[in-house]
Write a protein that holds these residues in place. Sequence first.
Motif, PDB file in Angstrom:
ATOM      1  N   TRP A 129      32.451  42.128  41.614  1.00  0.00           N
ATOM      2  CA  TRP A 129      31.465  42.678  42.577  1.00  0.00           C
ATOM      3  C   TRP A 129      31.892  43.235  43.338  1.00  0.00           C
ATOM      4  N   VAL A 130      33.226  42.703  43.852  1.00  0.00           N
ATOM      5  CA  VAL A 130      33.358  43.077  45.405  1.00  0.00           C
ATOM      6  C   VAL A 130      35.097  44.610  44.300  1.00  0.00           C
ATOM      7  N   THR A 131      35.505  44.144  43.638  1.00  0.00           N
ATOM      8  CA  THR A 131      36.153  45.238  43.240  1.00  0.00           C
ATOM      9  C   THR A 131      34.932  46.367  43.049  1.00  0.00           C
TER      10      THR A 131
ATOM     11  N   TYR B 170      20.371  47.301  38.354  1.00  0.00           N
ATOM     12  CA  TYR B 170      21.290  46.615  38.108  1.00  0.00           C
ATOM     13  C   TYR B 170      22.273  46.489  37.309  1.00  0.00           C
ATOM     14  N   MET B 171      22.774  45.825  37.092  1.00  0.00           N
ATOM     15  CA  MET B 171      23.608  45.459  35.566  1.00  0.00           C
ATOM     16  C   MET B 171      23.195  43.903  35.622  1.00  0.00           C
ATOM     17  N   LEU B 172      23.443  43.074  34.323  1.00  0.00           N
ATOM     18  CA  LEU B 172      23.207  41.779  34.438  1.00  0.00           C
ATOM     19  C   LEU B 172      25.401  41.116  34.416  1.00  0.00           C
ATOM     20  N   GLY B 173      24.708  40.387  34.715  1.00  0.00           N
ATOM     21  CA  GLY B 173      26.276  39.281  34.283  1.00  0.00           C
ATOM     22  C   GLY B 173      27.456  39.639  35.645  1.00  0.00           C
ATOM     23  N   TYR B 174      28.557  39.091  35.728  1.00  0.00           N
ATOM     24  CA  TYR B 174      29.736  40.067  36.440  1.00  0.00           C
ATOM     25  C   TYR B 174      30.550  40.830  35.640  1.00  0.00           C
TER      26      TYR B 174
ATOM     27  N   TYR C 134      24.696  45.236  29.977  1.00  0.00           N
ATOM     28  CA  TYR C 134      25.868  44.563  29.865  1.00  0.00           C
ATOM     29  C   TYR C 134      26.433  45.024  28.744  1.00  0.00           C
ATOM     30  N   TYR C 135      27.472  45.108  29.278  1.00  0.00           N
ATOM     31  CA  TYR C 135      29.261  45.758  28.216  1.00  0.00           C
ATOM     32  C   TYR C 135      30.136  44.008  28.485  1.00  0.00           C
ATOM     33  N   ARG C 136      29.851  44.504  26.641  1.00  0.00           N
ATOM     34  CA  ARG C 136      30.748  43.341  26.227  1.00  0.00           C
ATOM     35  C   ARG C 136      31.366  43.725  25.100  1.00  0.00           C
TER      36      ARG C 136
ATOM     37  N   GLN D  58      10.858  38.264  24.211  1.00  0.00           N
ATOM     38  CA  GLN D  58      10.204  37.289  25.743  1.00  0.00           C
ATOM     39  C   GLN D  58      11.300  36.829  26.387  1.00  0.00           C
ATOM     40  N   ARG D  59      13.194  36.849  24.871  1.00  0.00           N
ATOM     41  CA  ARG D  59      14.492  36.178  25.478  1.00  0.00           C
ATOM     42  C   ARG D  59      14.742  37.097  26.357  1.00  0.00           C
ATOM     43  N   ALA D  60      14.584  38.393  25.632  1.00  0.00           N
ATOM     44  CA  ALA D  60      15.359  39.738  26.679  1.00  0.00           C
ATOM     45  C   ALA D  60      14.334  40.058  27.659  1.00  0.00           C
ATOM     46  N   TRP D  61      13.435  39.978  28.296  1.00  0.00           N
ATOM     47  CA  TRP D  61      12.734  40.939  28.785  1.00  0.00           C
ATOM     48  C   TRP D  61      12.609  39.805  30.316  1.00  0.00           C
ATOM     49  N   GLU D  62      13.224  38.341  29.992  1.00  0.00           N
ATOM     50  CA  GLU D  62      13.019  37.534  31.017  1.00  0.00           C
ATOM     51  C   GLU D  62      14.484  37.609  32.098  1.00  0.00           C
ATOM     52  N   GLU D  63      15.477  38.319  30.949  1.00  0.00           N
ATOM     53  CA  GLU D  63      17.075  38.250  31.379  1.00  0.00           C
ATOM     54  C   GLU D  63      16.640  38.688  32.938  1.00  0.00           C
ATOM     55  N   ARG D  64      17.772  38.307  33.696  1.00  0.00           N
ATOM     56  CA  ARG D  64      17.514  39.427  35.044  1.00  0.00           C
ATOM     57  C   ARG D  64      19.025  39.607  36.236  1.00  0.00           C
ATOM     58  N   PRO D  65      19.125  41.006  36.217  1.00  0.00           N
ATOM     59  CA  PRO D  65      20.450  40.858  37.148  1.00  0.00           C
ATOM     60  C   PRO D  65      20.484  40.047  38.052  1.00  0.00           C
ATOM     61  N   ARG D  66      21.808  39.242  38.691  1.00  0.00           N
ATOM     62  CA  ARG D  66      22.563  38.187  39.302  1.00  0.00           C
ATOM     63  C   ARG D  66      22.645  38.757  40.343  1.00  0.00           C
ATOM     64  N   MET D  67      22.930  40.597  40.122  1.00  0.00           N
ATOM     65  CA  MET D  67      23.309  41.461  41.291  1.00  0.00           C
ATOM     66  C   MET D  67      21.780  41.416  41.953  1.00  0.00           C
ATOM     67  N   ASN D  68      21.547  41.790  43.672  1.00  0.00           N
ATOM     68  CA  ASN D  68      20.949  42.510  44.225  1.00  0.00           C
ATOM     69  C   ASN D  68      21.078  43.325  45.751  1.00  0.00           C
ATOM     70  N   GLY D  69      20.187  43.821  45.981  1.00  0.00           N
ATOM     71  CA  GLY D  69      20.130  44.372  47.117  1.00  0.00           C
ATOM     72  C   GLY D  69      21.101  44.080  48.597  1.00  0.00           C
ATOM     73  N   ALA D  70      20.670  42.429  48.582  1.00  0.00           N
ATOM     74  CA  ALA D  70      21.662  41.720  49.119  1.00  0.00           C
ATOM     75  C   ALA D  70      23.327  41.271  49.878  1.00  0.00           C
ATOM     76  N   TRP D  71      23.251  41.543  48.651  1.00  0.00           N
ATOM     77  CA  TRP D  71      25.138  41.585  47.842  1.00  0.00           C
ATOM     78  C   TRP D  71      25.139  42.701  48.000  1.00  0.00           C
ATOM     79  N   GLU D  72      24.238  43.768  47.447  1.00  0.00           N
ATOM     80  CA  GLU D  72      25.220  45.516  47.760  1.00  0.00           C
ATOM     81  C   GLU D  72      25.061  45.764  48.775  1.00  0.00           C
ATOM     82  N   ASN D  73      24.154  45.357  49.975  1.00  0.00           N
ATOM     83  CA  ASN D  73      24.276  45.796  51.416  1.00  0.00           C
ATOM     84  C   ASN D  73      25.859  45.611  51.637  1.00  0.00           C
TER      85      ASN D  73
END
Length: 750
Positions: A489-491, A22-26, A138-140, A450-465
């Motif tokens: 995410w809804v969009t 999953y991608m990072l953020g929203y 992460y696209y900005r 370390q900071r880059a490695w610690e980043e985690r997506p907020r999106m997950n399988g529960a949300w996708e399902n």
Amino acid sequence: MALPLIATIALIFRLIPLRFKYMLGYDPYFHLAYIREALKAGEWFNFLTIAGGPWGYQVHNFHPLGLWMTPAYVYKLLSIFGVSLYDAFRITPVIFGVLTVIFFYLALLKLYDEKRAFFASLFLAVSFGHVFRSMANYYRGDNYMLFLYSLALLGTALALKTRRSRRYRKLAFYLVPALASGFASIFWQAYYPIFIFLLANSLFLAVGAFLLKKDKYMLDSLCLALSTALGALMANYLAGSFGYGMLGYNRWLGKKVAEKLSLEFGLIKDVYLLVHLKYLLPLGLAFIVLLLILGRFVKSGKVRLGILSVLALLGVLIIFARFEALKDLSTGFGIFKEAPIQETRPSGFSDLWGAFSIGLFLAPLFFLRFTPRKVKVYDFLLLGLIIPSIYMIKTWTRFLFIGSMGIALMAGIGLMELYELPKLEGRKGMALTLVLLVLLPITDASLGFQRAWEERPRMNGAWENALVWLENNSNGNDIVMAWWDYGHWVTYYSRRSPVAQGSPNRGVARYYIGRLDENWAGGLGVDYVIVSYYDFLKFGAIVETANVKGDYGMVVLPLLSSSGAFIFQKEGYSIVAKPGETWEVLINVNGQTLAPVEAYIEYGEKVERLNTGPSKFDAYVYMNLNYGYAVLMNGEAFNTTLARLFIKPEEPYELAYSDGGIVKILRLRHPNVIVKKTGGKVLLEFENATGTGLGIWGYLDNGTQVFKKWYPVKGLEEFELPGNMNGSVVVRYTYVQGKKVLDRGIFRMP
């Protein structure tokens, strides 16, 4: 070898998040959703009906089209190798992030030497402040602006190093910052810092030339300043095709700021570009010409310094006297005062350390160059990047990325200045080399990694399902209520239009805490409401956004033990629940033992109220054994719409989807309009047909309203849309009973 090494390091750091599905953020989900819909439609249309419910979303009033066109063309290029749109989109930021580091290195190599270029570029390559917004997943848009500034800086460096005898080549190089600043306008709605940097570069170059008596660089200063005029005109022209920036004449913020600054739009249709061309650039040119003239008469260095101080103070006073409203610049002219978000708060030390780590402490060493023996005009040139960057970093955490280049520049060059300061030989010299040129950069890189490695997506399988289920089990014109973080995410996943997305929404917050009811939601056409475990975690933000008085208390506690009793505990709070015919549920709050008024437990597919006996304490408990957490609430929090829908939904809500405790989707039963497109006809079917009137509004894709009519529909169960709607491509509808709105929605014509 230096450049390939730097590029490889930059690439590795930015590819770290690619290990996630999953991608990072929203925000990236909205951008990808629009690209997907545009490619499917075969055109870069404006009116997106699966966002901004129930009104729709006009994309051209968001970012310029280049933001979405670039990943699309990357996809078209890479698709011949089997790369999907999703993966092409995910790696696009990496491409431009790495190119930024490369051009930055080449620019500094031209201005300084290989050592300073290497270390400054290395600090940028590993700086989490830059990695974060230029890494995979992460696209900005600010990534493009900084990339184009690095290209402009390279063009400026090449121009400065070109002999005056080759004036045509020199002028050609000054076209690079002009083109870079102009093209920046088509990728990001807030592209204006590139103009500030370049104009500041030209002014500080003139200052350096004046103080160091290097008059030949005055012409370079004039050329660089004038290049921003060409860039501004180019940006104004391109906006007509790609869309205007956030201060454009057709944007609400542009109108508001123009009013505050007493500006009128004419040929130039953007507030910043207008201020730049009408005030900042003429003042800058006058400043440069004045220094050029004074340089012919004033020879004393101290007198020159005094003159500069007076002129600088005078320039600031003139700007703020003409534009008093600039005092609100740090709050985005007030747009984030009422509903601030994490990105629009001042940077604290933890933010600075997380973004720049050791580079933060090395940065001040850059000013070791400012001694009579060492200082060069190029050092002054770069102050045009450094000083605005420091101001921006101080103002908002969002600008940590844009300021990362200035900090890396200072850290890399400052490190070399410190290294060359002492005259040490032998073992002491080797030790100094090891510490400064090996250990410090490696430590800085390790912290950034370390900071880059610690980043985690907020999106997950529960949300996708949950969201994929919603797409497959709802009507295309249905409107969805979710906390604003999840709207994008809804969009993307549901292809449905959320009420809130991209920024805080006070109405939605008040709905979730119960200050607005289902009639308000129904008036917006809401058909489905999403509540989640994550809303409990963000409950404080929901209450703060709602901006209402009340004593709302809610704490989420993880499950620590299930042996004999269920024990949930977190920071001074604990819940112990012992099963039995009458459950014994005890709450401990900082040493005080309480019993809940009501306690609920969710296990499997059921939520049950436990028989716990009477209690005089204002405490309520919900325990989820499927996912191992509990929610402790006071009465005011328990009676919010959020808690009620998650724990014990009642009419007019119906539980439509549940995964047992992470995401739940409820259907709001109300008179509903279902849009069906069959056989070239568009039918609006009325579910629970109690309405008496139907309003229809038709729009062209550019947002122009071309049709409006009300129809009596009392007793009707369906309504066929008229065939002639003046070329409407998007339709909004409102279903009413008398003056009460029963349903709203939006859809695109077939």
